[in-house]
Design an enzyme around this catalytic site. Structure first.
Site, PDB file in Angstrom:
ATOM      1  CG  ASP A  30      40.671  13.399 149.499  1.00 43.29           C
ATOM      2  OD1 ASP A  30      40.029  13.314 148.434  1.00 43.29           O
ATOM      3  OD2 ASP A  30      40.436  12.698 150.504  1.00 43.29           O
ATOM      4  CE  LYS A  39      36.671   6.671 149.748  1.00 41.62           C
ATOM      5  NZ  LYS A  39      36.225   7.892 149.009  1.00 41.62           N
ATOM      6  CG  HIS A  43      43.968  10.017 152.525  1.00 38.63           C
ATOM      7  ND1 HIS A  43      44.071   8.650 152.598  1.00 38.63           N
ATOM      8  CD2 HIS A  43      42.687  10.259 152.149  1.00 38.63           C
ATOM      9  CE1 HIS A  43      42.924   8.082 152.277  1.00 38.63           C
ATOM     10  NE2 HIS A  43      42.046   9.044 152.010  1.00 38.63           N
ATOM     11  CG  HIS A  58      43.484   9.860 147.886  1.00 46.63           C
ATOM     12  ND1 HIS A  58      43.461  10.267 146.575  1.00 46.63           N
ATOM     13  CD2 HIS A  58      42.239  10.126 148.380  1.00 46.63           C
ATOM     14  CE1 HIS A  58      42.259  10.778 146.297  1.00 46.63           C
ATOM     15  NE2 HIS A  58      41.504  10.698 147.373  1.00 46.63           N
ATOM     16  CG  ASP A  59      39.877   7.855 148.906  1.00 41.54           C
ATOM     17  OD1 ASP A  59      40.340   7.768 150.062  1.00 41.54           O
ATOM     18  OD2 ASP A  59      39.116   8.778 148.534  1.00 41.54           O
TER      19      ASP A  59
HETATM   20  P1  C2E Z   1      35.392  11.634 150.096  1.00 37.78           P
HETATM   21  O1  C2E Z   1      33.990  11.808 149.653  1.00 37.78           O
HETATM   22  O2  C2E Z   1      36.447  11.577 149.037  1.00 37.78           O
HETATM   23  O3  C2E Z   1      35.740  12.765 151.073  1.00 37.78           O
HETATM   24  C1  C2E Z   1      37.021  13.041 151.485  1.00 37.78           C
HETATM   25  C2  C2E Z   1      37.044  13.936 152.695  1.00 37.78           C
HETATM   26  O4  C2E Z   1      36.507  15.222 152.340  1.00 37.78           O
HETATM   27  C3  C2E Z   1      36.227  13.462 153.853  1.00 37.78           C
HETATM   28  O5  C2E Z   1      36.951  12.539 154.663  1.00 37.78           O
HETATM   29  C4  C2E Z   1      35.980  14.755 154.619  1.00 37.78           C
HETATM   30  O6  C2E Z   1      37.114  15.122 155.363  1.00 37.78           O
HETATM   31  C5  C2E Z   1      35.839  15.763 153.483  1.00 37.78           C
HETATM   32  N1  C2E Z   1      34.405  15.965 153.168  1.00 37.78           N
HETATM   33  C6  C2E Z   1      33.716  15.462 152.132  1.00 37.78           C
HETATM   34  N2  C2E Z   1      32.449  15.895 152.167  1.00 37.78           N
HETATM   35  C7  C2E Z   1      32.331  16.672 153.260  1.00 37.78           C
HETATM   36  C8  C2E Z   1      31.212  17.419 153.837  1.00 37.78           C
HETATM   37  O7  C2E Z   1      30.080  17.427 153.320  1.00 37.78           O
HETATM   38  N3  C2E Z   1      31.481  18.104 154.958  1.00 37.78           N
HETATM   39  C9  C2E Z   1      32.710  18.103 155.539  1.00 37.78           C
HETATM   40  N4  C2E Z   1      32.917  18.812 156.657  1.00 37.78           N
HETATM   41  N5  C2E Z   1      33.780  17.404 155.025  1.00 37.78           N
HETATM   42  C10 C2E Z   1      33.557  16.713 153.908  1.00 37.78           C
HETATM   43  P2  C2E Z   1      36.140  11.588 155.644  1.00 37.78           P
HETATM   44  O8  C2E Z   1      35.121  12.352 156.407  1.00 37.78           O
HETATM   45  O9  C2E Z   1      37.166  10.861 156.445  1.00 37.78           O
HETATM   46  O10 C2E Z   1      35.406  10.593 154.698  1.00 37.78           O
HETATM   47  C11 C2E Z   1      36.080   9.634 153.975  1.00 37.78           C
HETATM   48  C12 C2E Z   1      35.213   9.033 152.945  1.00 37.78           C
HETATM   49  O11 C2E Z   1      34.086   8.425 153.578  1.00 37.78           O
HETATM   50  C13 C2E Z   1      34.619  10.032 151.933  1.00 37.78           C
HETATM   51  O12 C2E Z   1      35.518  10.284 150.931  1.00 37.78           O
HETATM   52  C14 C2E Z   1      33.385   9.268 151.492  1.00 37.78           C
HETATM   53  O13 C2E Z   1      33.702   8.284 150.537  1.00 37.78           O
HETATM   54  C15 C2E Z   1      32.942   8.529 152.747  1.00 37.78           C
HETATM   55  N6  C2E Z   1      31.913   9.297 153.462  1.00 37.78           N
HETATM   56  C16 C2E Z   1      32.125  10.225 154.414  1.00 37.78           C
HETATM   57  N7  C2E Z   1      30.918  10.691 154.858  1.00 37.78           N
HETATM   58  C17 C2E Z   1      29.965  10.049 154.153  1.00 37.78           C
HETATM   59  C18 C2E Z   1      28.537  10.100 154.117  1.00 37.78           C
HETATM   60  O14 C2E Z   1      27.883  10.839 154.848  1.00 37.78           O
HETATM   61  N8  C2E Z   1      27.871   9.254 153.246  1.00 37.78           N
HETATM   62  C19 C2E Z   1      28.579   8.432 152.428  1.00 37.78           C
HETATM   63  N9  C2E Z   1      27.878   7.642 151.582  1.00 37.78           N
HETATM   64  N10 C2E Z   1      29.899   8.356 152.410  1.00 37.78           N
HETATM   65  C20 C2E Z   1      30.608   9.166 153.266  1.00 37.78           C
HETATM   66 FE    FE Z   2      39.962   8.807 151.830  1.00 38.21          FE
HETATM   67 FE    FE Z   3      39.298  11.257 147.624  1.00 42.04          FE
END
Ligand code: C2E
Ligand code: FE
Ligand code: FE
Ligand code: SIN
Ligand code: SIN
Length: 517
Positions: A460, A380, A431, A376-377
Site C-alpha cells: 500500500d 474509509k 495494514h 484494505h481501506d
Molecule cells: P493513502 O493515501 O492510501 O496512504 C497510505 C499510506 O501511504 C499512508 O498511511 C502513509 O504511510 C503512506 N504515505 C502516503 N503518502 C505519503 C507521503 O507523502 N509521505 C509519507 N512519508 N508517507 C506517505 P497513513 O499515513 O496512515 O495514512 C492513511 C491514510 O490517511 C492515507 O491513505 C490518506 O487517505 C490519509 N492521509 C494521510 N495523510 C494525509 C494528508 O496529509 N491529507 C489527506 N487529505 N489525507 C491524508
Molecule cells: Fe489505509
Molecule cells: Fe490504500
C-alpha cells in the site's frame, strides 16, 4: 446436468452385445497335477471342447510338486486346478494347495482335489482352511461329472474375478474423482481426466494400449481448441482440431458436437459434455484394442463423475470470479471517494501477491491475499469527504478520525465468514501497524502483526508514494525505494523490504500494467 449428458445411443448399446459374442479372448487356464499319465489323458479328453463365456480351455500339466510349482510361477492367472492328493508323498497335493493359497496368496483359483485312494480324504479343517472347492474320488470323475465340475468352477472363478476387477475399478474411480475435484482450471481438469482414463483402461491389462487421447472444448462451435492431450497428441494442444486432427477423427468429433450426444463404439469413446457457461467439451478416446465390456462400464461410471466435476468447476469459477469482482467494486468505490484511481486497489493486490510469492507463501495463500488486499481501506467509507479530499495536511482531530478507518474496515468485514473476507478483515485492521510498534490502531510489534498485514502495509505505502494524491505529488522510484529502505525494521518487516528492493523491477512492471489513467 447429470445423466442426460451421458446418453448412450441405441446403436452403440446394440454394438456392445454383438461385440461381446464376437470377442476373441484368451482361453481359461486349467492346471492338472497328477502322477498318472492316464489321468491327464482322460481329463483332457473329457474337457477338450468346453467353451465357457466364449473362451476355450488351455491345459497346463504337471506330474509332481516341482513341475506344479514351476507352472504356477509362470501363470498367475490359472482359473481351475485339478490336483491329485497322493503323489510322491502322501500329502503332496495338499502342499501344493497350501502353496497356492499362502505363498502365492491367490484366493481366486478354484481347486478340485482328486484322490485314487478312497478314505484318503483330507480333514474337514484342511478343506475349509484352504478353500478347496470340490473333493472327488477319481472313479467318480466320469466325463459328464468332470465337465459339470469344471464348468461350475469356471463360473465361480469368473464371478470372483469380475468382482475383484469391479472393486479395483471402483477404487480407481474414487481416487480419480477425488483427484479431479482438486483441479483448479478446466484445462487442468481435462488433462486429469485423460490421465485417469489412461490409468483406468490399463488396469491389469498391459495389452490394452490406448493409442490416442485428445480433448477439445468449444464455444458455440465457432472457436474450437484442443485443451489437453496425452502422448504424441500433445503437439496438438492449443490448436484448432479442425486444422490439425486427421480428417476421420475430426469428423467424428464434429458429429458428436452436432448431435450433442456421447458416442461409444468398439474402439472409440467420444464423450460429450456441456457446461453451464456456453461451452462444450469433447473427450476423445481411441484404443488399438477393442474396449472390453468392463472397461466400458468403468468409463461410463467415471464419466458421470466427470460431468458432475465439470459442473462443479464452472460453478466454483463463477463464484470466485463474482466474489473477486465484488471485492474490486467495493475497493474501487472506496478509493474513488478518496479520489484515488481505481487501479490503486489492483496494484496493491498485485504488489501484495508478488511479495507473498517472493516470500515463499503457497500459491493459494498468495491468491487469498490478492483477493483480499483491495479491501484494505474499506473503512474509509465512514470518513467524511471533507477529510478524505482535503488537499492539505490534516489537523490532529482529522487525523484521529482518519486513523479509525482501520478498525472500521475490520468491523465491517469481520461480519462475514468467507475466507477472503476474513483475510480482508485482518488486512484492514493491521495494514497501518508498524514493525517497531509505532503504528495504529493497536501498536502491534514485529511478528505479532499478521503476515497479511505486514505484506499489505508495504504494498500500500509503496503504491501510495508512487502515486499522486490530493494531498501530495507522486514520488520518483529512487525516492520511493530510499524511503522504503529507510523504514526497513522501523515501519516495515525487514525481510519483506529486502524482497521488495531486490525485485523492485517486478513492482515497476505492475504499475506499467495497471497505470493511473
Ligand atoms: P493513502 O493515501 O492510501 O496512504 C497510505 C499510506 O501511504 C499512508 O498511511 C502513509 O504511510 C503512506 N504515505 C502516503 N503518502 C505519503 C507521503 O507523502 N509521505 C509519507 N512519508 N508517507 C506517505 P497513513 O499515513 O496512515 O495514512 C492513511 C491514510 O490517511 C492515507 O491513505 C490518506 O487517505 C490519509 N492521509 C494521510 N495523510 C494525509 C494528508 O496529509 N491529507 C489527506 N487529505 N489525507 C491524508
Ligand atoms: Fe489505509
Ligand atoms: Fe490504500
Ligand atoms: C479484475 O479486473 O478484476 C482483475 C484484475 C487483476 O487481475 O488483478
Ligand atoms: C482468481 O481468483 O482466479 C482471479 C484473480 C483475481 O482477480 O483476484
Amino acid at each position: 446436468m447429470t445423466d442426460d449428458l451421458l446418453i448412450f445411443t441405441e446403436e452403440s448399446d446394440a454394438e456392445l452385445s454383438v461385440l461381446e459374442e464376437a470377442q476373441h479372448r484368451a482361453p481359461w487356464k486349467i492346471l492338472i497335477v497328477d502322477d498318472e499319465q492316464e489321468v491327464h489323458a482322460v481329463t483332457k479328453m473329457a474337457l477338450n471342447d468346453v467353451v465357457y463365456l466364449g473362451r476355450s480351455l488351455k491345459f497346463l500339466t504337471a506330474r509332481n510338486k516341482a513341475e506344479a510349482l514351476d507352472l504356477l510361477a509362470q501363470h498367475p492367472d490359472i482359473a481351475v486346478g485339478l490336483i491329485d492328493v497322493v503323489m510322491e508323498e502322501e500329502h503332496t497335493g495338499l502342499e501344493i494347495v497350501r502353496y497356492i493359497r499362502e505363498q502365492r496368496a491367490d484366493p481366486f483359483m478354484r481347486i478340485i482335489l482328486r484322490t485314487g485312494q478312497p478314505g484318503q480324504a483330507p480333514e474337514r479343517q484342511v478343506v475349509q482352511e484352504y478353500d478347496i472347492n470340490d473333493y472327488k474320488e477319481k472313479t467318480e470323475l466320469t466325463t459328464q461329472k468332470l465337465f459339470s465340475t469344471v464348468y461350475t468352477a469356471l463360473g465361480n472363478y469368473s464371478a470372483l474375478i469380475g468382482l475383484e476387477e469391479n472393486r479395483h475399478g471402483l477404487e480407481k474411480i474414487i481416487d480419480a474423482s477425488a483427484d479431479l475435484l482438486e483441479k483448479k482450471s478446466l484445462r487442468q481438469f481435462i488433462q486429469g481426466v485423460l490421465e485417469q482414463i489412461t490409468a483406468l483402461l490399463r488396469l491389469d491389462k498391459e495389452s490394452v494400449f490406448v493409442q490416442k487421447l485428445g480433448v477439445s472444448t468449444y464455444l458455440n462451435h465457432e472457436q474450437q481448441l484442443i485443451l489437453a492431450a496425452t502422448g504424441d497428441d500433445c503437439q496438438y494442444i492449443g490448436k484448432d482440431p479442425r486444422k490439425v486432427l486427421p480428417a476421420e477423427v475430426n469428423a467424428e468429433i464434429q458429429q458428436v458436437l452436432n448431435n450433442q450426444e456421447t458416442k461409444l463404439s468398439t474402439h472409440r469413446f467420444i464423450g460429450y459434455f456441456r457446461s453451464s457457461i456456453e461451452s462444450e467439451a469433447v473427450i476423445y478416446i481411441s484404443s488399438s484394442e477393442e474396449l472390453s465390456l468392463p472397461d466400458r462400464n468403468l468409463l461410463k461410471i467415471f464419466l458421470r463423475n466427470v460431468s458432475i466435476g465439470i459442473e462443479h468447476l464452472h460453478l466454483r469459477e463463477e463464484i470466485e470470479l463474482t466474489q473477486n469482482e465484488i471485492v474490486y467494486m467495493l475497493g474501487d468505490a472506496v478509493e474513488s471517494r478518496s479520489r484515488e484511481t481505481a487501479n490503486h486497489v489492483r496494484r496493491v493486490a498485485e504488489n501484495a501477491k508478488e511479495l507473498a510469492l517472493l516470500l515463499g507463501l503457497d500459491p493459494l495463500t498468495a491468491q487469498i491475499i490478492h483477493s483480499a488486499a483491495p479491501l484494505h481501506d474499506v473503512g474509509k467509507i465512514g470518513i467524511p469527504d471533507s477529510i478524505l479530499d482535503k488537499p492539505a495536511a490534516l489537523t490532529d482531530g482529522e487525523w484521529s478520525l482518519m486513523q479509525t478507518h482501520a478498525q472500521r474496515g475490520a468491523d465491517l468485514l469481520s461480519q462475514s465468514n468467507r475466507p477472503i473476507l476474513k483475510a480482508a478483515a485482518i488486512i484492514a485492521v493491521q495494514h497501518h501497524e508498524n514493525w517497531d510498534g509505532s503504528g495504529y490502531p493497536n501498536s502491534l510489534v514485529g511478528e505479532d502483526i499478521h503476515i497479511y498485514g505486514r505484506i499489505v502495509a508495504i504494498a500500500d505505502v509503496y503504491d501510495a508514494l508512487c502515486s499522486e494524491r490530493c494531498y501530495k505529488d507522486a514520488w520518483g522510484i529512487e525516492k520511493v525505494l530510499d524511503y522504503m529502505n529507510l523504514q526497513k525494521g522501523k515501519k516495515f518487516d525487514p525481510q519483506l523490504i529486502d524482497l521488495l528492493i531486490d525485485n523492485h523491477e517486478r513492482f515497476v512492471e505492475i504499475r506499467r500494467r495497471f497505470p493511473d489513467l
